[in-house]
Scaffold this motif. Structure first.
Motif, PDB file in Angstrom:
ATOM      1  N   ASN A 118     -11.473   0.737   3.947  1.00  0.00           N
ATOM      2  CA  ASN A 118     -11.618   2.088   4.472  1.00  0.00           C
ATOM      3  C   ASN A 118     -10.296   2.733   4.851  1.00  0.00           C
ATOM      4  O   ASN A 118     -10.108   3.931   4.621  1.00  0.00           O
ATOM      5  CB  ASN A 118     -12.575   2.108   5.663  1.00  0.00           C
ATOM      6  CG  ASN A 118     -14.010   1.905   5.231  1.00  0.00           C
ATOM      7  OD1 ASN A 118     -14.381   2.257   4.124  1.00  0.00           O
ATOM      8  ND2 ASN A 118     -14.808   1.314   6.093  1.00  0.00           N
ATOM      9  N   SER A 119      -9.365   1.979   5.425  1.00  0.00           N
ATOM     10  CA  SER A 119      -8.090   2.581   5.817  1.00  0.00           C
ATOM     11  C   SER A 119      -7.332   3.103   4.591  1.00  0.00           C
ATOM     12  O   SER A 119      -6.703   4.166   4.639  1.00  0.00           O
ATOM     13  CB  SER A 119      -7.235   1.583   6.594  1.00  0.00           C
ATOM     14  OG  SER A 119      -6.880   0.474   5.786  1.00  0.00           O
ATOM     15  N   TYR A 120      -7.396   2.390   3.487  1.00  0.00           N
ATOM     16  CA  TYR A 120      -6.743   2.834   2.254  1.00  0.00           C
ATOM     17  C   TYR A 120      -7.469   4.042   1.668  1.00  0.00           C
ATOM     18  O   TYR A 120      -6.829   5.006   1.236  1.00  0.00           O
ATOM     19  CB  TYR A 120      -6.710   1.697   1.227  1.00  0.00           C
ATOM     20  CG  TYR A 120      -6.010   2.067  -0.055  1.00  0.00           C
ATOM     21  CD1 TYR A 120      -4.630   2.003  -0.147  1.00  0.00           C
ATOM     22  CD2 TYR A 120      -6.722   2.481  -1.174  1.00  0.00           C
ATOM     23  CE1 TYR A 120      -3.967   2.344  -1.320  1.00  0.00           C
ATOM     24  CE2 TYR A 120      -6.075   2.837  -2.344  1.00  0.00           C
ATOM     25  CZ  TYR A 120      -4.700   2.762  -2.412  1.00  0.00           C
ATOM     26  OH  TYR A 120      -4.058   3.110  -3.571  1.00  0.00           O
ATOM     27  N   LEU A 121      -8.796   3.999   1.672  1.00  0.00           N
ATOM     28  CA  LEU A 121      -9.581   5.102   1.112  1.00  0.00           C
ATOM     29  C   LEU A 121      -9.362   6.396   1.878  1.00  0.00           C
ATOM     30  O   LEU A 121      -9.306   7.473   1.279  1.00  0.00           O
ATOM     31  CB  LEU A 121     -11.060   4.738   1.078  1.00  0.00           C
ATOM     32  CG  LEU A 121     -11.449   3.654   0.082  1.00  0.00           C
ATOM     33  CD1 LEU A 121     -12.916   3.286   0.233  1.00  0.00           C
ATOM     34  CD2 LEU A 121     -11.148   4.099  -1.340  1.00  0.00           C
ATOM     35  N   ILE A 122      -9.236   6.314   3.196  1.00  0.00           N
ATOM     36  CA  ILE A 122      -8.979   7.509   4.000  1.00  0.00           C
ATOM     37  C   ILE A 122      -7.637   8.125   3.592  1.00  0.00           C
ATOM     38  O   ILE A 122      -7.531   9.346   3.418  1.00  0.00           O
ATOM     39  CB  ILE A 122      -9.020   7.173   5.508  1.00  0.00           C
ATOM     40  CG1 ILE A 122     -10.458   6.887   5.932  1.00  0.00           C
ATOM     41  CG2 ILE A 122      -8.411   8.299   6.337  1.00  0.00           C
ATOM     42  CD1 ILE A 122     -10.584   6.289   7.317  1.00  0.00           C
ATOM     43  N   LYS A 123      -6.629   7.296   3.423  1.00  0.00           N
ATOM     44  CA  LYS A 123      -5.318   7.795   2.992  1.00  0.00           C
ATOM     45  C   LYS A 123      -5.388   8.353   1.579  1.00  0.00           C
ATOM     46  O   LYS A 123      -4.817   9.409   1.284  1.00  0.00           O
ATOM     47  CB  LYS A 123      -4.274   6.688   3.086  1.00  0.00           C
ATOM     48  CG  LYS A 123      -3.992   6.239   4.494  1.00  0.00           C
ATOM     49  CD  LYS A 123      -3.152   4.979   4.516  1.00  0.00           C
ATOM     50  CE  LYS A 123      -3.107   4.396   5.923  1.00  0.00           C
ATOM     51  NZ  LYS A 123      -2.548   3.047   5.933  1.00  0.00           N
ATOM     52  N   PHE A 124      -6.082   7.653   0.695  1.00  0.00           N
ATOM     53  CA  PHE A 124      -6.228   8.105  -0.692  1.00  0.00           C
ATOM     54  C   PHE A 124      -6.888   9.479  -0.736  1.00  0.00           C
ATOM     55  O   PHE A 124      -6.370  10.409  -1.363  1.00  0.00           O
ATOM     56  CB  PHE A 124      -7.046   7.080  -1.494  1.00  0.00           C
ATOM     57  CG  PHE A 124      -7.353   7.509  -2.900  1.00  0.00           C
ATOM     58  CD1 PHE A 124      -6.404   7.371  -3.897  1.00  0.00           C
ATOM     59  CD2 PHE A 124      -8.583   8.044  -3.227  1.00  0.00           C
ATOM     60  CE1 PHE A 124      -6.673   7.754  -5.200  1.00  0.00           C
ATOM     61  CE2 PHE A 124      -8.873   8.436  -4.526  1.00  0.00           C
ATOM     62  CZ  PHE A 124      -7.912   8.292  -5.519  1.00  0.00           C
ATOM     63  N   TYR A 125      -8.037   9.615  -0.077  1.00  0.00           N
ATOM     64  CA  TYR A 125      -8.749  10.893  -0.109  1.00  0.00           C
ATOM     65  C   TYR A 125      -8.012  11.978   0.665  1.00  0.00           C
ATOM     66  O   TYR A 125      -8.138  13.167   0.334  1.00  0.00           O
ATOM     67  CB  TYR A 125     -10.180  10.729   0.387  1.00  0.00           C
ATOM     68  CG  TYR A 125     -11.037   9.991  -0.622  1.00  0.00           C
ATOM     69  CD1 TYR A 125     -11.213  10.483  -1.906  1.00  0.00           C
ATOM     70  CD2 TYR A 125     -11.650   8.786  -0.297  1.00  0.00           C
ATOM     71  CE1 TYR A 125     -11.974   9.798  -2.839  1.00  0.00           C
ATOM     72  CE2 TYR A 125     -12.415   8.106  -1.220  1.00  0.00           C
ATOM     73  CZ  TYR A 125     -12.576   8.616  -2.490  1.00  0.00           C
ATOM     74  OH  TYR A 125     -13.325   7.947  -3.412  1.00  0.00           O
ATOM     75  N   GLY A 126      -7.223  11.606   1.660  1.00  0.00           N
ATOM     76  CA  GLY A 126      -6.384  12.571   2.356  1.00  0.00           C
ATOM     77  C   GLY A 126      -5.351  13.167   1.414  1.00  0.00           C
ATOM     78  O   GLY A 126      -5.111  14.383   1.413  1.00  0.00           O
ATOM     79  N   ILE A 127      -4.731  12.314   0.604  1.00  0.00           N
ATOM     80  CA  ILE A 127      -3.755  12.786  -0.378  1.00  0.00           C
ATOM     81  C   ILE A 127      -4.437  13.660  -1.424  1.00  0.00           C
ATOM     82  O   ILE A 127      -3.912  14.715  -1.808  1.00  0.00           O
ATOM     83  CB  ILE A 127      -3.014  11.603  -1.033  1.00  0.00           C
ATOM     84  CG1 ILE A 127      -2.123  10.912   0.003  1.00  0.00           C
ATOM     85  CG2 ILE A 127      -2.182  12.065  -2.235  1.00  0.00           C
ATOM     86  CD1 ILE A 127      -1.520   9.601  -0.483  1.00  0.00           C
TER      87      ILE A 127
ATOM     88  N   GLU B  91       0.833  -1.205   0.000  1.00  0.00           N
ATOM     89  CA  GLU B  91       0.000   0.000   0.000  1.00  0.00           C
ATOM     90  C   GLU B  91       0.861   1.246   0.000  1.00  0.00           C
ATOM     91  O   GLU B  91       0.500   2.251  -0.602  1.00  0.00           O
ATOM     92  CB  GLU B  91      -0.935   0.007   1.211  1.00  0.00           C
ATOM     93  CG  GLU B  91      -2.130  -0.868   1.046  1.00  0.00           C
ATOM     94  CD  GLU B  91      -3.159  -0.674   2.143  1.00  0.00           C
ATOM     95  OE1 GLU B  91      -3.041   0.271   2.955  1.00  0.00           O
ATOM     96  OE2 GLU B  91      -4.107  -1.462   2.176  1.00  0.00           O
ATOM     97  N   LYS B  92       1.992   1.168   0.665  1.00  0.00           N
ATOM     98  CA  LYS B  92       2.906   2.313   0.711  1.00  0.00           C
ATOM     99  C   LYS B  92       3.347   2.692  -0.699  1.00  0.00           C
ATOM    100  O   LYS B  92       3.367   3.876  -1.056  1.00  0.00           O
ATOM    101  CB  LYS B  92       4.112   1.977   1.580  1.00  0.00           C
ATOM    102  CG  LYS B  92       5.061   3.111   1.785  1.00  0.00           C
ATOM    103  CD  LYS B  92       6.179   2.698   2.725  1.00  0.00           C
ATOM    104  CE  LYS B  92       7.143   3.839   2.973  1.00  0.00           C
ATOM    105  NZ  LYS B  92       8.210   3.475   3.891  1.00  0.00           N
ATOM    106  N   THR B  93       3.677   1.702  -1.522  1.00  0.00           N
ATOM    107  CA  THR B  93       4.080   1.965  -2.907  1.00  0.00           C
ATOM    108  C   THR B  93       2.945   2.599  -3.689  1.00  0.00           C
ATOM    109  O   THR B  93       3.145   3.580  -4.413  1.00  0.00           O
ATOM    110  CB  THR B  93       4.526   0.656  -3.594  1.00  0.00           C
ATOM    111  OG1 THR B  93       5.622   0.102  -2.861  1.00  0.00           O
ATOM    112  CG2 THR B  93       4.924   0.889  -5.034  1.00  0.00           C
ATOM    113  N   LEU B  94       1.742   2.053  -3.538  1.00  0.00           N
ATOM    114  CA  LEU B  94       0.589   2.605  -4.243  1.00  0.00           C
ATOM    115  C   LEU B  94       0.314   4.039  -3.812  1.00  0.00           C
ATOM    116  O   LEU B  94       0.023   4.916  -4.644  1.00  0.00           O
ATOM    117  CB  LEU B  94      -0.644   1.731  -4.007  1.00  0.00           C
ATOM    118  CG  LEU B  94      -0.570   0.296  -4.542  1.00  0.00           C
ATOM    119  CD1 LEU B  94      -1.795  -0.497  -4.118  1.00  0.00           C
ATOM    120  CD2 LEU B  94      -0.420   0.283  -6.052  1.00  0.00           C
ATOM    121  N   LEU B  95       0.428   4.315  -2.517  1.00  0.00           N
ATOM    122  CA  LEU B  95       0.164   5.657  -2.008  1.00  0.00           C
ATOM    123  C   LEU B  95       1.250   6.650  -2.420  1.00  0.00           C
ATOM    124  O   LEU B  95       0.946   7.819  -2.689  1.00  0.00           O
ATOM    125  CB  LEU B  95      -0.005   5.622  -0.489  1.00  0.00           C
ATOM    126  CG  LEU B  95      -1.273   4.919   0.002  1.00  0.00           C
ATOM    127  CD1 LEU B  95      -1.215   4.697   1.503  1.00  0.00           C
ATOM    128  CD2 LEU B  95      -2.525   5.698  -0.386  1.00  0.00           C
TER     129      LEU B  95
END
Length: 91
Positions: A64-73, A35-39
């Protein structure tokens, strides 16, 4: 300016393909793309490609944890763009 366009196109293509490749690995029970690479790909400019990949491959859309990071970015990128374009702090 044209160099930036091709860089943007390249980053988004890599982001799109990375989401698809991670989906392929997940379906075949292989070691996944972190996930770190994707983010990081999203953070450095692959937001649109990654978002389209998430929709097209139906991948990472329920985590949800990934989506929160995605939308945060995404929010951070919009804020930085707004500050750059509007520059409310100029003299």
């Amino acid at each position: 300016m044209i160099v930036l366009f091709y860089l943007f196109l390249f980053l988004n293509t890599i982001s799109f393909l990375s989401i698809g490749y991670d989906k392929y690995l997940a379906k075949n029970y292989k070691n996944r793309v972190s996930e770190k690479t994707l983010l990081v790909l999203i953070l450095i400019g692959g937001t649109i490609g990654s978002g389209l990949g998430m929709i097209f491959f139906r991948h990472k859309t329920a985590k949800n944890s990934y989506l929160i990071k995605f939308y945060g970015i995404v929010f951070f990128q919009i804020l930085i763009s707004w500050l750059y374009l509007c520059n409310p702090f100029k003299n």
